[in-house]
Design a protein around this motif. Structure first.
Motif, PDB file in Angstrom:
ATOM      1  N   GLU A 247      11.317  -5.460  -1.608  1.00  0.00           N
ATOM      2  CA  GLU A 247      11.380  -4.129  -1.796  1.00  0.00           C
ATOM      3  C   GLU A 247      12.098  -3.588  -2.981  1.00  0.00           C
ATOM      4  OE1 GLU A 247      11.455  -2.209   3.098  1.00  0.00           O
ATOM      5  OE2 GLU A 247      13.467  -2.537   1.774  1.00  0.00           O
TER       6      GLU A 247
ATOM      7  N   GLU B  97      -6.143   2.427   8.362  1.00  0.00           N
ATOM      8  CA  GLU B  97      -5.014   3.355   9.301  1.00  0.00           C
ATOM      9  C   GLU B  97      -3.915   2.808   9.541  1.00  0.00           C
ATOM     10  OE1 GLU B  97      -7.377   5.042  12.344  1.00  0.00           O
ATOM     11  OE2 GLU B  97      -8.775   5.903  11.178  1.00  0.00           O
TER      12      GLU B  97
ATOM     13  N   SER C  10      -6.308  -3.125  -6.704  1.00  0.00           N
ATOM     14  CA  SER C  10      -6.760  -1.946  -5.810  1.00  0.00           C
ATOM     15  C   SER C  10      -7.434  -2.734  -4.453  1.00  0.00           C
ATOM     16  CB  SER C  10      -8.120  -1.271  -6.758  1.00  0.00           C
ATOM     17  OG  SER C  10      -8.654  -0.520  -5.934  1.00  0.00           O
TER      18      SER C  10
ATOM     19  N   ALA D  48      -7.189  -0.817  -1.011  1.00  0.00           N
ATOM     20  CA  ALA D  48      -7.618   0.218  -0.131  1.00  0.00           C
ATOM     21  C   ALA D  48      -9.017   0.725  -0.762  1.00  0.00           C
ATOM     22  CB  ALA D  48      -6.818   1.323  -0.080  1.00  0.00           C
TER      23      ALA D  48
ATOM     24  N   LEU E  94       0.758  -1.233  -0.131  1.00  0.00           N
ATOM     25  CA  LEU E  94       0.053   0.042  -0.052  1.00  0.00           C
ATOM     26  C   LEU E  94       1.047   1.140   0.075  1.00  0.00           C
ATOM     27  CD1 LEU E  94      -3.102   0.663   0.140  1.00  0.00           C
ATOM     28  CD2 LEU E  94      -2.843   0.879   2.645  1.00  0.00           C
ATOM     29  N   ASN E  95       0.468   2.070  -0.842  1.00  0.00           N
ATOM     30  CA  ASN E  95       1.412   3.523  -1.184  1.00  0.00           C
ATOM     31  C   ASN E  95       3.011   2.744  -1.133  1.00  0.00           C
ATOM     32  OD1 ASN E  95      -0.774   4.964  -0.665  1.00  0.00           O
ATOM     33  ND2 ASN E  95      -0.615   4.948   1.628  1.00  0.00           N
ATOM     34  N   GLY E  96       3.160   1.801  -1.915  1.00  0.00           N
ATOM     35  CA  GLY E  96       4.589   1.400  -2.296  1.00  0.00           C
ATOM     36  C   GLY E  96       5.353   0.506  -0.987  1.00  0.00           C
ATOM     37  N   ARG E  97       4.415   0.625  -0.073  1.00  0.00           N
ATOM     38  CA  ARG E  97       5.172  -0.125   1.271  1.00  0.00           C
ATOM     39  C   ARG E  97       4.540  -1.157   1.513  1.00  0.00           C
ATOM     40  NH1 ARG E  97       4.192   3.982   5.629  1.00  0.00           N
ATOM     41  NH2 ARG E  97       5.279   2.606   6.924  1.00  0.00           N
TER      42      ARG E  97
ATOM     43  N   LYS F  77       2.694   0.558  -6.595  1.00  0.00           N
ATOM     44  CA  LYS F  77       2.054   1.564  -5.671  1.00  0.00           C
ATOM     45  C   LYS F  77       1.221   0.651  -4.619  1.00  0.00           C
ATOM     46  CE  LYS F  77       4.458   4.956  -6.845  1.00  0.00           C
ATOM     47  NZ  LYS F  77       5.693   5.363  -6.030  1.00  0.00           N
ATOM     48  N   GLU F  78       0.284  -0.200  -5.178  1.00  0.00           N
ATOM     49  CA  GLU F  78      -0.758  -0.982  -4.657  1.00  0.00           C
ATOM     50  C   GLU F  78      -0.861  -2.276  -5.130  1.00  0.00           C
ATOM     51  OE1 GLU F  78      -5.369  -0.224  -2.804  1.00  0.00           O
ATOM     52  OE2 GLU F  78      -4.231   1.370  -3.817  1.00  0.00           O
TER      53      GLU F  78
ATOM     54  N   ALA G 190      -1.597   2.189   6.501  1.00  0.00           N
ATOM     55  CA  ALA G 190      -0.906   3.383   5.940  1.00  0.00           C
ATOM     56  C   ALA G 190      -0.003   4.005   6.981  1.00  0.00           C
ATOM     57  CB  ALA G 190      -2.232   4.290   5.435  1.00  0.00           C
TER      58      ALA G 190
END
Length: 282
Positions: free
Chosen positions: A76, A278, A121, A123, A39-42, A85-86, A281
């Motif tokens: 990574e 939450e 997709s 989130a 999520l968000n590249g992490r 990214k996701e 992220a």
């Protein structure tokens, strides 16, 4: 640009990736896999996923080719090379390449390691807004479901049955009780607000998202019960949902054609999904 994958120490284009036909993962499903969300590249809750990978490998006697730090570096780099990214990172380890024989090779055959990414997709999944439909199927799997084996034919058939019925997931049942989803953990919420899921045993996979959601619920003062529940109890639940690395917390609005609650994602399930998002992220 082609998707970049990882095979036995090399990052290479998907089109160039090959595995010998004598690989025991292909011949016997003699291997283990793991999936971590991105999520968000992490990576999300990755340490727990790698710990489960290590446990599963140990349970069937395959040497883990990397420690947690090594796996994380590979994940990574794969995420970065693909600009993900996701979505998810898939990891698979098999017993390696050897002449076909049921007995393990005795010559120190190195394990085969394969990794790839998939953009999804998660989130903002539209299914989370409208809710998922689920159908029930008999659980036909082997007795060590706590091991994340690549032998997934029973789950494939269950998921295909669900897809043919216009559903998003299959809930498997055994001896009158729900075990788990085809690729997820099953939860119900009782009319008095108790969150119920089956206790860990060899009958189900120890879900990583399951564990995180239970912890988040308890931190909020919500009641979590680990006990078996029947389909009949699920039909009468106030809410139901399933969890997985690729779905996070997914509301269920229908099981076997019966509406759950009001036939729309319930407030407590929405709250749990929000809490998990939450955490992911952060």
């Amino acid at each position: 640009m082609s998707r970049i994958v990882y095979v036995n120490g090399r990052f290479l284009p998907y089109e160039e990736a090959t595995i010998p036909i004598m690989d025991r993962g292909f011949l016997f499903a003699d291997g283990i896999y793991e999936v971590s969300a991105v999520l968000n590249g992490r990576l999300v809750d990755n340490e727990a996923h790698l710990a489960r990978l290590d446990r599963s490998l140990a349970e069937i006697g395959i040497r883990n080719p990397h420690d947690a730090a090594g796996w994380t570096r590979l994940e990574e780099e794969l995420v970065a090379r693909n600009g993900l990214k996701e979505g998810v990172v898939y990891m698979q380890v098999t017993r390696g390449v050897a002449e076909r024989d049921f007995v393990f090779p005795s010559d120190g055959t190195p394990p085969t390691v394969v990794m790839f990414t998939q953009a999804k997709s998660i989130a903002a999944n539209p299914l989370a807004d409208r809710g998922a439909k689920v159908v029930s199927v008999e659980d036909l799997r082997w007795k060590r479901r706590d091991i994340k084996s690549v032998a997934l034919l029973a789950q494939v058939l269950a998921k295909q049955h669900a897809a043919a019925a216009g559903a998003s997931e299959a809930w498997m049942h055994e001896d009158g009780f729900v075990t788990e989803g085809g690729s997820s953990t099953a939860f119900i919420i009782t009319q008095d607000g108790r969150i119920v899921t089956r206790p860990l045993s060899t009958a189900i996979l120890p879900g990583i998202t399951r564990r995180a959601v239970m912890r988040l619920a308890e931190e909020q003062g919500l009641t979590v019960e680990e006990r078996a529940f029947t389909l009949e109890e699920a039909f009468g639940a106030a809410e139901a949902f399933f969890t997985s690395a690729s779905a996070f917390v997914m509301p269920i609005v229908e099981i076997d054609g019966r509406r759950i609650g009001g036939g729309q994602p319930g407030p407590l399930t929405r709250r749990l999904r929000g809490l998990y998002l939450e955490m992911a992220a952060a």
